[in-house]
Design an enzyme around this catalytic site. Structure first.
Site, short mmCIF file in Angstrom:
data_model
loop_
_atom_site.label_atom_id
_atom_site.label_comp_id
_atom_site.label_asym_id
_atom_site.label_seq_id
_atom_site.Cartn_x
_atom_site.Cartn_y
_atom_site.Cartn_z
N PHE A 244 1.16 -1.10 -0.48
CA PHE A 244 0.30 -0.44 0.13
C PHE A 244 1.31 1.46 0.12
CE2 PHE A 244 -4.21 1.69 2.75
CZ PHE A 244 -4.21 2.38 1.62
N TRP B 235 2.80 1.64 -3.68
CA TRP B 235 1.58 2.06 -4.27
C TRP B 235 1.89 3.40 -4.32
CZ3 TRP B 235 -2.53 4.80 -3.78
CH2 TRP B 235 -3.69 4.70 -5.61
N HIS B 236 2.01 3.89 -3.17
CA HIS B 236 1.67 5.95 -3.12
C HIS B 236 3.28 5.97 -3.60
CE1 HIS B 236 -1.19 5.25 -0.46
NE2 HIS B 236 -1.81 6.03 -0.53
N ARG B 237 3.99 5.59 -3.76
CA ARG B 237 5.21 5.92 -3.95
C ARG B 237 6.77 5.25 -4.27
NH1 ARG B 237 6.88 11.77 -2.08
NH2 ARG B 237 4.60 12.32 -3.67
#
Length: 182
Positions: free
Chosen positions: A110, A113-115
Protein backbone atom coordinates in the site's frame (compact mmCIF):
# COMPACT_ATOMS: atom_id res chain seq x y z
CA UNK A 1 -4.85 25.98 2.08
CA UNK A 2 -2.01 24.15 3.69
CA UNK A 3 0.60 26.89 3.44
CA UNK A 4 1.19 26.80 7.20
CA UNK A 5 1.47 23.03 7.19
CA UNK A 6 3.86 23.10 4.25
CA UNK A 7 5.91 25.86 5.90
CA UNK A 8 6.19 23.72 9.06
CA UNK A 9 7.45 20.70 7.12
CA UNK A 10 9.91 22.87 5.21
CA UNK A 11 11.27 24.40 8.43
CA UNK A 12 11.44 21.44 10.81
CA UNK A 13 14.58 22.71 12.55
CA UNK A 14 12.57 25.68 13.86
CA UNK A 15 9.75 23.56 15.29
CA UNK A 16 9.06 22.61 18.87
CA UNK A 17 7.06 19.57 19.93
CA UNK A 18 3.70 21.36 19.85
CA UNK A 19 4.52 22.77 16.41
CA UNK A 20 5.32 19.31 15.09
CA UNK A 21 2.05 17.92 16.46
CA UNK A 22 0.12 20.84 14.97
CA UNK A 23 1.80 20.20 11.60
CA UNK A 24 1.02 16.47 11.74
CA UNK A 25 -2.62 16.99 12.67
CA UNK A 26 -2.91 19.78 10.12
CA UNK A 27 -1.42 17.62 7.39
CA UNK A 28 -3.86 14.79 8.16
CA UNK A 29 -6.79 17.17 7.84
CA UNK A 30 -5.29 18.74 4.71
CA UNK A 31 -5.09 15.32 3.04
CA UNK A 32 -8.59 14.44 4.18
CA UNK A 33 -10.22 17.66 3.00
CA UNK A 34 -8.39 17.64 -0.32
CA UNK A 35 -9.06 14.03 -1.17
CA UNK A 36 -12.51 13.70 0.39
CA UNK A 37 -13.48 16.94 -1.34
CA UNK A 38 -12.34 15.70 -4.73
CA UNK A 39 -14.10 12.37 -4.32
CA UNK A 40 -17.30 14.10 -3.15
CA UNK A 41 -17.24 16.17 -6.34
CA UNK A 42 -16.85 13.00 -8.43
CA UNK A 43 -19.65 11.27 -6.50
CA UNK A 44 -21.92 14.30 -7.03
CA UNK A 45 -21.17 14.52 -10.77
CA UNK A 46 -21.79 10.79 -11.13
CA UNK A 47 -25.18 11.15 -9.43
CA UNK A 48 -26.09 13.93 -11.89
CA UNK A 49 -25.73 11.43 -14.72
CA UNK A 50 -27.49 8.61 -12.88
CA UNK A 51 -24.47 6.69 -11.56
CA UNK A 52 -24.35 5.91 -7.86
CA UNK A 53 -20.82 5.65 -6.47
CA UNK A 54 -20.14 4.62 -2.86
CA UNK A 55 -18.80 7.08 -0.34
CA UNK A 56 -15.04 6.95 0.02
CA UNK A 57 -14.59 8.41 3.50
CA UNK A 58 -16.66 7.81 6.63
CA UNK A 59 -15.44 10.18 9.35
CA UNK A 60 -12.00 8.54 9.66
CA UNK A 61 -10.84 10.92 12.37
CA UNK A 62 -13.50 9.48 14.69
CA UNK A 63 -11.96 5.98 14.43
CA UNK A 64 -11.33 4.24 17.74
CA UNK A 65 -8.70 1.78 16.42
CA UNK A 66 -6.21 1.64 13.54
CA UNK A 67 -8.32 -1.08 11.91
CA UNK A 68 -11.39 1.14 12.14
CA UNK A 69 -9.42 4.05 10.66
CA UNK A 70 -8.62 2.01 7.55
CA UNK A 71 -12.26 0.91 7.30
CA UNK A 72 -13.18 4.62 7.10
CA UNK A 73 -10.28 6.26 5.18
CA UNK A 74 -10.14 6.06 1.36
CA UNK A 75 -12.38 3.02 1.52
CA UNK A 76 -12.21 2.13 -2.16
CA UNK A 77 -8.42 1.74 -2.02
CA UNK A 78 -8.36 0.25 1.50
CA UNK A 79 -10.89 -2.41 0.52
CA UNK A 80 -9.05 -3.07 -2.75
CA UNK A 81 -5.81 -3.69 -0.82
CA UNK A 82 -7.74 -5.95 1.58
CA UNK A 83 -9.48 -7.94 -1.16
CA UNK A 84 -6.72 -8.19 -3.77
CA UNK A 85 -3.48 -8.09 -1.78
CA UNK A 86 -4.10 -9.12 1.84
CA UNK A 87 -6.73 -11.85 1.35
CA UNK A 88 -4.84 -13.77 -1.38
CA UNK A 89 -1.63 -13.57 0.66
CA UNK A 90 -3.35 -14.54 3.91
CA UNK A 91 -5.07 -17.53 2.31
CA UNK A 92 -1.77 -19.02 1.15
CA UNK A 93 -1.09 -20.33 4.66
CA UNK A 94 -3.40 -20.68 7.64
CA UNK A 95 -0.74 -20.20 10.31
CA UNK A 96 -1.16 -17.04 12.36
CA UNK A 97 2.40 -15.82 11.83
CA UNK A 98 1.81 -15.95 8.07
CA UNK A 99 -1.46 -14.02 8.27
CA UNK A 100 0.18 -11.41 10.48
CA UNK A 101 3.05 -11.10 8.02
CA UNK A 102 0.57 -10.82 5.15
CA UNK A 103 -1.11 -7.93 6.96
CA UNK A 104 2.14 -6.02 7.34
CA UNK A 105 3.28 -6.87 3.82
CA UNK A 106 -0.05 -5.67 2.40
CA UNK A 107 0.43 -2.30 4.03
CA UNK A 108 4.01 -2.10 2.72
CA UNK A 109 2.59 -2.70 -0.77
CA UNK A 110 0.00 0.00 0.00
CA UNK A 111 2.80 2.40 0.89
CA UNK A 112 4.84 1.58 -2.20
CA UNK A 113 1.71 1.97 -4.34
CA UNK A 114 1.63 5.63 -3.27
CA UNK A 115 5.28 6.16 -4.21
CA UNK A 116 8.24 3.86 -4.54
CA UNK A 117 10.50 5.35 -1.88
CA UNK A 118 11.99 4.45 1.48
CA UNK A 119 9.62 6.86 3.21
CA UNK A 120 6.51 5.23 1.75
CA UNK A 121 7.91 1.78 2.48
CA UNK A 122 8.36 2.94 6.09
CA UNK A 123 4.85 4.44 6.09
CA UNK A 124 3.42 1.09 4.98
CA UNK A 125 5.53 -0.78 7.54
CA UNK A 126 4.38 1.63 10.26
CA UNK A 127 0.70 1.26 9.30
CA UNK A 128 1.03 -2.52 9.05
CA UNK A 129 2.66 -2.61 12.47
CA UNK A 130 -0.18 -0.53 13.94
CA UNK A 131 -2.74 -2.92 12.46
CA UNK A 132 -0.79 -5.93 13.72
CA UNK A 133 -0.46 -4.48 17.22
CA UNK A 134 -4.19 -3.83 17.27
CA UNK A 135 -4.89 -7.39 16.10
CA UNK A 136 -2.56 -8.86 18.74
CA UNK A 137 -4.10 -6.65 21.42
CA UNK A 138 -7.58 -7.90 20.51
CA UNK A 139 -6.57 -11.55 20.47
CA UNK A 140 -4.22 -11.74 23.43
CA UNK A 141 -5.88 -9.71 26.14
CA UNK A 142 -6.32 -11.94 29.15
CA UNK A 143 -8.67 -9.57 30.88
CA UNK A 144 -11.12 -7.63 28.77
CA UNK A 145 -10.62 -4.21 30.26
CA UNK A 146 -12.98 -1.60 28.97
CA UNK A 147 -10.89 1.19 27.52
CA UNK A 148 -12.79 4.46 27.47
CA UNK A 149 -13.67 5.53 23.94
CA UNK A 150 -11.89 8.84 24.42
CA UNK A 151 -8.62 7.10 25.28
CA UNK A 152 -8.96 4.70 22.35
CA UNK A 153 -9.73 7.60 20.00
CA UNK A 154 -6.82 9.70 21.32
CA UNK A 155 -4.28 6.88 20.96
CA UNK A 156 -5.55 6.06 17.44
CA UNK A 157 -5.59 9.71 16.36
CA UNK A 158 -2.07 10.27 17.70
CA UNK A 159 -0.72 7.08 16.09
CA UNK A 160 -2.24 7.97 12.72
CA UNK A 161 -0.91 11.51 12.99
CA UNK A 162 2.63 10.24 13.61
CA UNK A 163 2.28 8.14 10.45
CA UNK A 164 1.88 11.30 8.38
CA UNK A 165 5.55 12.00 9.04
CA UNK A 166 6.53 9.27 6.56
CA UNK A 167 3.84 10.35 4.13
CA UNK A 168 4.88 14.02 4.03
CA UNK A 169 8.58 14.22 4.92
CA UNK A 170 10.83 15.11 2.00
CA UNK A 171 13.60 12.73 3.07
CA UNK A 172 14.70 10.33 5.81
CA UNK A 173 16.55 13.05 7.71
CA UNK A 174 13.46 15.24 7.90
CA UNK A 175 11.42 12.23 9.04
CA UNK A 176 13.99 11.48 11.76
CA UNK A 177 13.88 15.08 13.03
CA UNK A 178 10.08 15.07 13.09
CA UNK A 179 9.90 11.70 14.85
CA UNK A 180 12.23 12.80 17.61
CA UNK A 181 10.48 16.17 17.97
CA UNK A 182 7.06 14.52 18.28
Amino acid sequence: GGQGVNWAFDNVAALGTLDVWAALVGYGFLLFYDFAGYTSIVIGIARLVGIRLPENFDRPFFALTPTNFWQRWHMSLSFWIRDYVFMPLAMMNSQMWWRNGALVLSMVVFGLWHRGSWLFLMWGLYQGTLLLLHRLWQRNRRVHVAIPNFVSWLVTFAAMSVGWIFFRAKDLEQARILLFAA
